[in-house]
Structures are given as structure tokens and as C-alpha cells.
Scaffold this active site. Structure first.
Site: not given
Length: 547
Positions: A80-81, A132-133, A150, A156, A245
Site C-alpha cells: 500500500k506504500d 482515508r480513515r 505519526r 503510536r 497515500c
């Protein structure tokens, strides 16, 4: 291959896990490898939001440069990156199996409110760096405050422990790969057709030089072609939208007995309400292009919707229609009447599961103030019923939404978890018993009609372009005095309602899920210029033969 392969990787715990995973898979086929850690732009710059970093591939560019220069033989990435187009001279030679692409909402225990969707207290602060989230979270819970987050996974989680946030959202795949202990938190697993993941989420990409034919051949031993087929759709969608992204775009494709099913969500920005689409096809060719066409700003959507249910101002469906300037007429055509006033304590004594197939069943059951054992577990047919159950402070142990709209499949899945127990079914008088019929012979069923429905004597017709029916009784009530008008498109919330429409010879569409999110997807999938095509959530599936 005689030499030892050099695998380039970032230095985070998750990146190292991913690289070692590939190293171990190669070793199974007699290929030796060692790791080389490379820092990327995304690792160096931690103070900026991801959408403020310039260009694409800020977690991958340095690895690709080392690959092109011959300093490493392959690079392992979270797929996905990666930018959707490889740099000249590089290619993706193999992809891994797909880990569960669900999202995890990880919540401080004193910030939990089980009566709320996602179990988060009102105005909770949620940490995520993903637009997106953010867009999808706010569509479900507009009261939430979203703040940037981040760092690697452990960083996190530590920020959450330090109470800088009330909750954070992470990809389930990363947490499971690291086998992290989350027992100190409340964890909500959000399936990929509820909050739609990033394209290729949960998949590893193995990148090599384009001319390294020997390594390419060897890597085919660990390549997963079925995964590559589904994520190709997702990545093509991202490419066609020219997104990176930071784009608030989710796309998830899976292969099922229906063919290839794809969910897509796209918002204008992190604060925008996302448009959602469900499509299915028996092949992947051209599927991304169909999705792009559905999101075209030039496509003409229906201008009006009628639904046989009252909608609150906070209703997901109402807000989804409003963003497209679709007028909504919402009114129930039936009246609900309770039919019992007390519950027999002896019946409740042996109950181990309570299964709800409707919101009305939930409200009329709890109106009786049932006294059940603390060991009783609750099951619901879908997300709409789950939300109603949460209003009573109960999170269901089983939600049929993951099985889609096929009640037989929901019943089969529930039969496995409830086998050998006693199941109580609070329901409408005269309702279908599809779930009950799928249970094993050693499962005891207690049917408990708690309410009945009666239709209005006279129902006014609606001139809306889309008619949404939310129960068989509402179908009866509407078509007792009215006919479908030319050009009107019917959506049935579920199979039992659909069967009633079939009895009347009426074509209709089915959403994937029998809730407001599924209905929003189905409405968005309708083309105003072709309203008589019957589709399941926008796909070209004929539901009746009368089209």
C-alpha cells in the site's frame, strides 16, 4: 542461485518482520538472504502530516534507488506504500499472501462507550495520519475529533498509552504480524467493507530489477497469483484516480462465489463525506474503469429517493444523499404493536444466545426488561441491528453483516458458533424463520414473537426516482394502492423483502449489507439514465427475470 540475496528494508519493527518473513519464505526454497536496513524520507521526517510530504513513495524511494544501483537485490515493501507506477528498470516480481485487511480501532478503556457506534465516547480524540480513515470515521461519527498521528506502530501505541489520544486506528495486519499485546485497551475490529482499506492493505510487495530474470523466476515459488489478481483491481483504481497515500480513497476487492466483489470509498478531502460503491463482476478486466466511471462528476445520479422508514438528521443514508443533493422522502407505511407484556423467567433461564433480526425486535424485547444470565451472548443480523443493540449498552458477539445479505449464509455462520446451545429469537409475528432453519439439530430454538406489524389503510404514492423498501409489510402497504411508475428503480433492503417484491413481479436491487451504508452504496451505484437495470449494489446482477 549461488550468491546470497541482499534484501533492502526499512528499520522499523514491522518492516523488519516483513523482510524476515520474505527471507524465511526464500529459505524454504533453498535461497539464502540477508537484510540491509535503509532509512527513507518518511522515516526521517516525523513532524509533518503525510499529505504534506512532497511527491509519492516517501517510504520507498530510497530502497528503490539502492535497488537500481545494485546495492541490494530485492526490496520488501508494504504494497500500500508503493506508488502505482514502478520507476523505470524496476518491477514487482511477487506478492505475499494477504493478511486480514481490517482496521483496528484501539481505545483507552476509560474512553469506551458501548452505546455509541465504534464504542467511542462522544467527542473522542482519534489519532490517524490517513485522510482515508479520517473521512470514513467522520462519516460514521461526525462528533469525533481527528488528530494527526505519526511514528511506527509501537510509537503510536505508546502515544495512546500516554493519553495523547482517546483512541488510534491501525491496520490489523501490522498489529498481528508483530503479535502486540493490546490487553490494556478496548479493541474494535472494523471489517474491510465497513471502513474500506487502502488499496493492497495487508499485502507485501517484493520489488526487483526488471532485468533480473533469474531472481524473478525464483520468486515465482512464493508469489501468490490470486492475491495479485484482486489487488491489481485496487491499485488500478488508485492509479486511475491519480492518487497517492494521502488521497482519501479506499478500495477493497475480494473473490467470492459471486465473482469479484469490490468496495470503493472516496472523499474530496479528509473532512468530506465519502461516496461509497459496491460492484461485482465475474472478471477483473475493466473493473477499475467501471468504478472510475461511477465516480465521474458528469454521471447523473437519481434526484430523489423514497424510503419506507423514518430517518433522523444524523442518519448515514440521509447525509450520504444530501452530499449529492438527492431529495429524500422518509416515512414508514406500517405501525408496530407489542403483543406480549411479560417474559417467562423459566424460558430465559436456559438461554445462551439471543438472535435479533431487526431493530423492532430489539426495542420490543428490551421493553420487557428481560433478566438474562450474564453469560448470554447476543447476535444480530447486520450493522443496523448492531447499532440498535449498542444503544442498550450491548456489543453483539456475532454480526451477520460479514456474510452479506444472504440470510442462508448468515444462518450457516451463526449455526457454527451457536451449535448445541439454546437460542432465543425475539421477532415479528409471522416473520420468516430462515436463520432458525439453518441451525444444527442439537441447537434448541425458542421462538418468541414480541411484536406485530399492521399496514396503513391508505398509502400515498411517491414520485421519487428510487423506492427503498425496508420490510415485506411495507411492500404490501405501498403496492396495495399504488403501482410502480415508469423509470422508478426499487431497492430492497434484504432477501425477505425482495421475495415479497418477486411475488408481485417487481424488479429490484439488493445492497450488499442490509443497513444504511449498504443502501447508500446501492443508491450511488444507480445511473439515472439506466434506472431499470436491476443491480446488487450497482453490479449487473438481475434479481428478477422481468427486466
Amino acid at each position: 542461485m549461488n550468491k546470497t540475496c541482499i534484501i533492502g528494508t526499512r528499520g522499523s519493527d514491522l518492516a523488519l518482520w516483513q523482510a524476515n518473513y520474505v527471507k524465511d519464505r526464500l529459505a524454504e526454497h533453498g535461497i539464502s538472504a540477508e537484510l540491509k536496513i535503509i532509512k527513507t524520507q518518511g522515516d526521517h521526517i516525523q513532524h509533518l502530516r503525510l499529505d504534506k510530504l512532497e511527491g509519492k513513495g516517501f517510504f520507498t524511494k530510497e530502497l528503490e534507488e539502492e535497488l537500481l544501483s545494485g546495492k541490494i537485490d530485492l526490496a520488501v515493501h508494504s504494497h500500500k506504500d508503493l506508488p502505482t507506477v514502478n520507476p523505470p528498470g524496476l518491477k514487482i516480481a511477487a506478492v505475499s499472501e494477504r493478511e486480514d485487511p481490517s482496521e483496528l480501532l484501539i481505545v483507552l478503556k476509560d474512553c469506551v462507550d458501548l452505546k455509541k457506534r465504534l464504542s467511542l465516547k462522544h467527542n473522542a480524540i482519534v489519532g490517524t495520519s490517513s485522510n482515508r480513515r479520517k473521512a470514513q470515521l467522520l462519516s460514521f461519527r461526525p462528533d469525533l475529533e481527528i488528530e494527526d498521528l505519526r511514528g511506527n506502530v509501537n510509537t503510536r501505541l505508546q502515544k495512546l498509552r500516554d493519553e495523547q489520544y482517546d483512541a488510534i486506528m491501525l491496520a490489523k495486519a501490522g498489529v498481528e504480524r508483530l503479535q502486540l499485546d493490546l490487553s490494556a485497551f478496548h479493541v474494535e475490529v472494523i471489517p474491510p467493507n465497513e471502513i474500506i482499506p487502502a488499496p493492497a492493505q495487508g499485502v507485501l510487495a517484493i520489488q526487483i530489477r526488471e532485468n533480473d530474470e533469474e531472481l524473478d523466476t525464483l520468486l515465482q515459488q512464493i508469489h501468490q497469483p490470486d492475491v495479485a489478481e484482486t489487488i491489481r483491481v485496487e491499485r488500478n483504481v488508485l492509479n486511475l484516480f491519480e492518487g497517492g497515500c494521502h488521497m482519501p480513497l479506499g478500495c477493497y476487492c475480494r473473490k467470492s462465489e459471486f465473482g469479484y466483489e469490490v468496495w470503493t470509498a472516496k472523499a474530496k478531502n479528509g473532512e468530506g463525506f465519502p461516496s461509497r460503491l459496491y460492484l461485482k463482476s465475474d472478471r477483473t478486466e475493466g473493473l477499475a474503469e467501471k468504478i472510475l466511471a461511477k465516480f465521474s462528476i458528469d454521471r447523473k445520479l437519481p434526484s430523489s429517493v423514497f424510503i419506507t422508514r423514518e430517518l433522523s438528521e444524523s442518519s448515514y443514508l440521509k447525509r450520504s444523499l444530501a452530499q449529492h443533493h438527492i431529495a429524500v422522502e422518509a416515512r414508514s407505511l406500517i405501525k408496530i404493536f407489542p403483543i406480549i407484556n411479560t417474559l417467562d423467567p423459566y424460558i430465559l433461564k436456559y438461554v445462551r444466545w439471543v438472535f435479533f433480526s431487526s431493530k423492532n425486535g430489539i426495542e420490543n424485547f428490551f421493553r420487557l426488561q428481560p433478566r438474562l444470565s450474564k453469560h448470554v451472548q447476543y447476535a444480530v443480523v447486520g450493522r443496523g441491528s448492531e447499532e440498535a443493540l449498542r444503544s442498550h449498552g450491548i456489543v453483539p458477539a456475532f454480526t451477520g453483516e460479514a456474510e452479506g445479505i444472504e440470510m442462508e449464509k448468515v444462518g450457516d455462520a451463526f449455526a457454527k458458533v451457536a451449535a448445541g446451545s439454546t437460542v432465543l429469537f425475539p421477532r415479528a409475528k409471522g416473520s420468516l424463520k430462515t436463520i432458525q432453519s439453518r441451525l444444527s439439530t442439537d441447537t434448541k430454538v425458542i421462538d418468541l414473537p414480541v411484536y406485530e406489524t399492521r399496514i396503513d389503510d391508505h398509502v400515498e404514492r411517491s414520485g421519487a426516482e428510487v423506492l427503498i423498501f425496508t420490510s415485506p409489510t411495507n411492500v404490501e402497504a405501498y403496492f396495495k394502492d399504488n403501482l410502480i411508475e415508469p423509470g422508478q428503480h426499487i431497492i430492497s433492503i434484504g432477501n425477505s423483502t425482495g421475495k415479497k417484491l418477486e411475488e408481485m413481479g417487481l424488479p429490484y436491487s439488493l445492497p450488499f449489507s442490509p443497513d444504511e451504508v449498504g443502501l447508500a452504496e446501492a443508491v450511488f451505484g444507480i445511473d439515472n439514465t439506466n434506472r431499470r437495470t436491476s443491480e446488487r449494489g450497482g453490479s449487473a446482477e438481475t434479481v428478477t427475470s422481468l427486466l
